[in-house]
Design an enzyme around this catalytic site. Structure first.
Site, short mmCIF file in Angstrom:
data_model
loop_
_atom_site.label_atom_id
_atom_site.label_comp_id
_atom_site.label_asym_id
_atom_site.label_seq_id
_atom_site.Cartn_x
_atom_site.Cartn_y
_atom_site.Cartn_z
N LYS A 1 -24.93 -21.82 -16.83
CA LYS A 1 -25.21 -22.55 -15.59
C LYS A 1 -25.79 -23.94 -15.90
O LYS A 1 -26.46 -24.13 -16.92
CB LYS A 1 -26.12 -21.74 -14.66
CG LYS A 1 -27.57 -21.79 -15.02
CD LYS A 1 -28.49 -21.42 -13.87
CE LYS A 1 -29.91 -21.65 -14.34
NZ LYS A 1 -30.98 -21.56 -13.44
N LYS B 1 -36.30 -16.77 -20.60
CA LYS B 1 -37.38 -17.74 -20.77
C LYS B 1 -38.32 -17.33 -21.91
O LYS B 1 -38.91 -18.18 -22.57
CB LYS B 1 -38.16 -17.95 -19.47
CG LYS B 1 -37.37 -18.75 -18.44
CD LYS B 1 -38.27 -19.27 -17.33
CE LYS B 1 -37.48 -20.12 -16.36
NZ LYS B 1 -38.23 -20.45 -15.14
N LYS C 1 -31.76 -27.84 -14.71
CA LYS C 1 -32.62 -29.03 -14.73
C LYS C 1 -33.24 -29.21 -16.10
O LYS C 1 -33.62 -30.31 -16.47
CB LYS C 1 -33.85 -28.90 -13.82
CG LYS C 1 -33.74 -28.36 -12.48
CD LYS C 1 -35.15 -28.45 -11.82
CE LYS C 1 -35.24 -27.64 -10.55
NZ LYS C 1 -35.58 -26.23 -10.79
#
Ligand code: TYM
Length: 331
Positions: free
Chosen positions: A195, A113, A198
């Protein structure tokens, strides 16, 4: 005997994907009859990356409706919003004095992140696993059903529980991650070694629980596949293996059976079958979600009673923690 305690949460940071459903929520539903379950909407985690306030509020309610539509029963488990229970932030602060900067900076998600949001590497992003540990430890949870990407964070919660217990005496249950095979890592339809997420910028990479039938089928038709024509779940075929995995997770069948079913059939036919299976499974969830969303009074009641239940459990643990660490709580 007391029931085993289960804790888990999802961030309202985007539309839920079938990865969230298969990796987490579906397993939560299966556990609610047998265990004492606390399932939160992790809005405090969500703000570690920039969120539009109105969107965050809307998504919080939508996520609550989706929890119910996926089959969670508000009578059986506590469904609540993380920020409604102030003890999460309070315990996080205490655990901050037990957690080391070094171990937090080594977390894979923090590193990912930080790269993705280089302009906003805030303290919350680094503290994220400590808040997650606070979530879990507040409820004395023994088991945390999550997808494979959250394993490292649950392990940190274990380490912090053990470290705290060693320093101050037995206080927390030591939690275990529960990662069920099959749905543990659903991958992107466009980059099948990554993966499904969202927050993926490419909308074709993820199937959202709210996608309509045509969208679901179109996205599966466009899914990246591999060279060759055989439909098998081998390591050399991450695209096909991912689609087989999704198919089996929704059908409830074994990989070998699905491979057998599609023997000698083409990729096009296979992708259509996966799309139809997923669309069929999502349709009733979507109808139920719409129905629940139209009854805001009911939704607010569910969240209120969930928060009351969570608050009582959280207060008990926090008071014990404050006693152990020497916070004066009056005579
Ligand atoms: P979040 O919101 O990213 O994801 C929610 C759950 O969905 C799982 N998941 C997946 N499983 C399989 N395949 C995928 N592609 C996939 N993508 C997501 C995640 O593993 C997770 O179980 N930090 C957590 C939320 C959280 C939490 C907690 C979880 C806050 N506090 C305490 C457990 C316990 C998160 O960001 O999940």
């Amino acid at each position: 005997m007391d029931k085993k305690i289960i804790y888990s949460a999802v961030q309202p940071s985007g539309n839920l994907t079938i990865g969230n459903y298969l990796g987490a929520i579906r397993n939560w539903v299966r556990m609610q009859d047998e265990y004492e379950c606390f399932y939160a909407i992790a809005n405090m985690h969500a703000i570690t990356v920039k969120q539009d306030p109105a969107e965050l509020r809307r998504r919080t309610l939508e996520l609550a409706a989706l929890y119910l539509a996926c089959g969670l029963d508000a009578e059986k488990c506590a469904l609540y919003v993380q920020s409604h229970v102030p003890q999460h932030a309070e315990l996080c602060w205490v655990l901050n004095s037990v957690a080391y900067v070094g171990e937090m900076s080594r977390m894979t998600q923090f590193k990912d992140k930080s790269q993705k949001h280089a302009e906003n590497i805030n303290m919350g992003l680094m503290d994220y696993p400590v808040l997650m540990a606070a979530d879990i430890l507040l409820y004395q949870a023994q088991c945390v059903p999550v997808g494979a990407d959250q394993k490292q964070h649950v392990e940190i919660a274990r380490d912090l529980a053990i470290r705290f217990n060693n320093r101050y005496g037995e206080t927390f249950a030591v939690p275990e991650p529960l990662i069920l095979k099959g749905g543990a890592k659903i991958c992107s339809l466009q980059e099948p070694t990554k993966k499904m997420s969202k927050s993926d910028e490419n909308p074709n990479a993820s199937i959202f629980l709210t996608d309509d039938r045509d969208t679901v089928i179109r996205k599966f038709k466009r899914a990246v596949t591999d060279s060759g024509s055989e439909i098998s779940a081998s390591d050399e075929k991450p695209g096909i293996a991912n689609l087989l995995n999704i198919y089996c997770a929704f059908k409830g069948c074994a990989l070998a059976d699905a491979e057998h079913e599609f023997e000698g059939r083409g990729y096009g036919e296979f992708k259509l079958a996966v799309g139809e299976t997923v669309a069929d499974a999502l349709a009733p969830v979507q109808r139920e979600k719409e129905r629940i969303m139209s009854d805001k009074t009911y939704l607010n009641d569910v969240l209120k009673s969930g928060a009351d239940r969570a608050f009582r459990a959280a207060r008990r643990t926090l008071s014990k923690v404050y006693r152990k660490i020497g916070f004066y709580q009056g005579e």
